[in-house]
Design a protein around this motif. Sequence first.
Motif: not given
Ligand code: ZN
Length: 278
Positions: A159-161, A226-231, A246-251
């Motif tokens: 789901l994160h990807r 940190p989220c590896p995609r957006c920190s 989950l990453c609250p920004r990416c998801q």
């Molecule tokens: Zn993220």
Amino acid sequence: VTDVEVIHADVLREPAAAVARKTRGRTVGEVGRRGKNVVVGFESGGVLLVNLGMTGRLLPRGPTDPPPPEAGHPAVRIRFGDGSVLVYDDTRRFGMVEVLGPGEWIARSAGLGPEPLDDTFTAARLGEGLARSRSPVRSWLLDQRRIAGVGNIYASESLHRARIHPLTPAREIDGKGVRRLHRGLRSVLRDAIEAGGTTLRDYRTAAGRPGTFASRLAVYGKEGEPCPRCSTPVDRIVFSNRSAFLCPRCQPEPGAAERTPDAPDGSPDRGSRPEGRG
Ligand SMILES: [Zn+2]
């Protein structure tokens, strides 16, 4: 199979004598996997089905192999005519060892959803399944009747990807989201298999070694990191008694995507950090 020794019968669903009777004298044919089960096929039909549960390990040993390096908690030991041994080892014994006849196995397998790595599992097929359900997509992914073999770790990671919030109702995921989820699921599972699985503590491969995918987890078990995609720091939410990461920004939460990015209340309250894209 020359001998079946049951040390702890609580990993069986029927009496040890019945399991031994149905197994002795059989010859192992193909060994495979269906969902979360290891499937040891017998040449005469039927299977030995092993679900590792939390702490199970299936340890095969050839006639001349040295004993396994770790002293374990053997629950079932199967001996073969050539001197090789297959041990089902399980510390906490949440796992299961069963012997099923051909018809029983067909019925059991039919109750499981499609294999996500199968060639026939297309994005369109995933979309059809999702469209029939209003469950949160994380619950949908964990339901073995809808899709086979996905557990909590790989649900969070895929789901994160796919940049989809775990609480998003399955049928509300649009075509693009379905294609991202299809790609995310298959890539996570392929990467994890290539790495020998995810060892957080107990899991070992059949060779007795830990899997190395834990070092590549993006969100699972990473609350506050940190989220590896957006920190953005990773969030943990709990529903259906299980943690989802989950990453609250990416998801973004379901519904949040409907707000336009430059609407006054549209952007998440973490705006001081520059937008990261990966
Ligand atoms: Zn993220």
